[in-house]
Design a protein around this motif. Structure first.
Motif, PDB file in Angstrom:
ATOM      1  N   MET A  37      19.326 -28.833 -62.313  1.00 39.77           N
ATOM      2  CA  MET A  37      19.100 -29.990 -61.186  1.00 39.77           C
ATOM      3  C   MET A  37      19.098 -29.629 -59.878  1.00 39.77           C
ATOM      4  O   MET A  37      19.501 -28.317 -59.648  1.00 39.77           O
ATOM      5  CB  MET A  37      20.236 -30.957 -61.090  1.00 39.77           C
ATOM      6  CG  MET A  37      20.197 -31.757 -62.459  1.00 39.77           C
ATOM      7  SD  MET A  37      21.517 -33.178 -61.850  1.00 39.77           S
ATOM      8  CE  MET A  37      21.796 -33.938 -63.588  1.00 39.77           C
ATOM      9  N   GLY A  38      18.393 -30.211 -58.840  1.00 33.58           N
ATOM     10  CA  GLY A  38      18.126 -29.583 -57.335  1.00 33.58           C
ATOM     11  C   GLY A  38      19.417 -29.850 -56.750  1.00 33.58           C
ATOM     12  O   GLY A  38      20.278 -30.640 -57.011  1.00 33.58           O
ATOM     13  N   LYS A  39      19.384 -29.495 -55.315  1.00 36.57           N
ATOM     14  CA  LYS A  39      20.463 -29.776 -54.370  1.00 36.57           C
ATOM     15  C   LYS A  39      20.337 -31.222 -54.172  1.00 36.57           C
ATOM     16  O   LYS A  39      19.329 -31.858 -54.114  1.00 36.57           O
ATOM     17  CB  LYS A  39      20.259 -28.915 -53.173  1.00 36.57           C
ATOM     18  CG  LYS A  39      20.748 -27.552 -53.624  1.00 36.57           C
ATOM     19  CD  LYS A  39      20.907 -26.635 -52.042  1.00 36.57           C
ATOM     20  CE  LYS A  39      19.959 -25.951 -51.744  1.00 36.57           C
ATOM     21  NZ  LYS A  39      20.315 -25.036 -50.442  1.00 36.57           N
ATOM     22  N   LYS A  40      21.443 -31.765 -53.795  1.00 32.43           N
ATOM     23  CA  LYS A  40      21.699 -33.061 -53.521  1.00 32.43           C
ATOM     24  C   LYS A  40      21.214 -33.036 -52.021  1.00 32.43           C
ATOM     25  O   LYS A  40      21.789 -32.416 -51.227  1.00 32.43           O
ATOM     26  CB  LYS A  40      22.919 -33.741 -53.473  1.00 32.43           C
ATOM     27  CG  LYS A  40      23.076 -34.909 -53.147  1.00 32.43           C
ATOM     28  CD  LYS A  40      24.470 -35.517 -52.971  1.00 32.43           C
ATOM     29  CE  LYS A  40      24.651 -37.081 -52.589  1.00 32.43           C
ATOM     30  NZ  LYS A  40      25.389 -37.236 -51.304  1.00 32.43           N
ATOM     31  N   ARG A  41      20.272 -33.999 -51.453  1.00 32.44           N
ATOM     32  CA  ARG A  41      19.859 -33.923 -50.115  1.00 32.44           C
ATOM     33  C   ARG A  41      20.573 -35.139 -49.351  1.00 32.44           C
ATOM     34  O   ARG A  41      21.119 -35.962 -49.770  1.00 32.44           O
ATOM     35  CB  ARG A  41      18.287 -34.403 -49.988  1.00 32.44           C
ATOM     36  CG  ARG A  41      17.475 -33.555 -50.709  1.00 32.44           C
ATOM     37  CD  ARG A  41      16.098 -33.720 -50.518  1.00 32.44           C
ATOM     38  NE  ARG A  41      16.030 -33.779 -48.898  1.00 32.44           N
ATOM     39  CZ  ARG A  41      14.780 -33.865 -48.424  1.00 32.44           C
ATOM     40  NH1 ARG A  41      13.688 -34.416 -48.952  1.00 32.44           N
ATOM     41  NH2 ARG A  41      14.352 -33.499 -47.223  1.00 32.44           N
ATOM     42  N   HIS A  42      21.198 -34.435 -48.243  1.00 29.44           N
ATOM     43  CA  HIS A  42      22.122 -35.282 -47.283  1.00 29.44           C
ATOM     44  C   HIS A  42      21.274 -36.165 -46.428  1.00 29.44           C
ATOM     45  O   HIS A  42      20.264 -35.584 -45.844  1.00 29.44           O
ATOM     46  CB  HIS A  42      23.157 -34.309 -46.619  1.00 29.44           C
ATOM     47  CG  HIS A  42      24.027 -33.624 -47.452  1.00 29.44           C
ATOM     48  ND1 HIS A  42      25.178 -34.549 -48.092  1.00 29.44           N
ATOM     49  CD2 HIS A  42      23.894 -32.428 -47.760  1.00 29.44           C
ATOM     50  CE1 HIS A  42      25.657 -33.357 -48.641  1.00 29.44           C
ATOM     51  NE2 HIS A  42      25.072 -32.245 -48.602  1.00 29.44           N
ATOM     52  N   THR A  43      21.550 -37.236 -46.334  1.00 30.08           N
ATOM     53  CA  THR A  43      20.718 -38.336 -45.564  1.00 30.08           C
ATOM     54  C   THR A  43      21.191 -38.003 -44.023  1.00 30.08           C
ATOM     55  O   THR A  43      22.100 -37.197 -43.816  1.00 30.08           O
ATOM     56  CB  THR A  43      21.086 -39.856 -45.797  1.00 30.08           C
ATOM     57  OG1 THR A  43      22.346 -39.911 -45.318  1.00 30.08           O
ATOM     58  CG2 THR A  43      21.097 -40.157 -47.184  1.00 30.08           C
ATOM     59  N   MET A  44      20.358 -38.553 -43.061  1.00 36.92           N
ATOM     60  CA  MET A  44      20.701 -38.266 -41.699  1.00 36.92           C
ATOM     61  C   MET A  44      21.927 -38.912 -41.272  1.00 36.92           C
ATOM     62  O   MET A  44      22.872 -38.264 -40.660  1.00 36.92           O
ATOM     63  CB  MET A  44      19.401 -39.022 -40.905  1.00 36.92           C
ATOM     64  CG  MET A  44      19.695 -38.646 -39.382  1.00 36.92           C
ATOM     65  SD  MET A  44      18.349 -39.254 -38.146  1.00 36.92           S
ATOM     66  CE  MET A  44      17.170 -38.059 -38.775  1.00 36.92           C
TER      67      MET A  44
END
Length: 66
Positions: free
Chosen positions: A1-8
């Motif tokens: 799985m890829g890294k979790k992206r953090h929202t702005m």
């Protein structure tokens, strides 16, 4: 799985928490309503004008990655 992206919003919340100022002090210096900042920190959205005030106070800028 890829890294979790953090929202702005997640990134701004993290910046508020790590800036070394109390939420009270941030509100006092920016004019942001304490209840609005508290709701935002708990996961609710904020107005763009409030977001602009927070970003200016925290010295944040948007960086676009190609």
């Amino acid at each position: 799985m890829g890294k979790k992206r953090h929202t702005m919003s997640d990134q701004v919340r993290a910046a508020v928490e790590s800036c070394g100022q109390s939420r009270y002090q941030i509100c006092k210096e920016t004019g942001i309503d304490q209840a609005a900042l508290s709701r935002f920190m708990d996961g609710t959205g904020i107005t763009t004008s409030t977001l602009d005030k927070l970003a200016e106070f925290l010295g944040l800028e948007v960086v676009v990655r190609g």
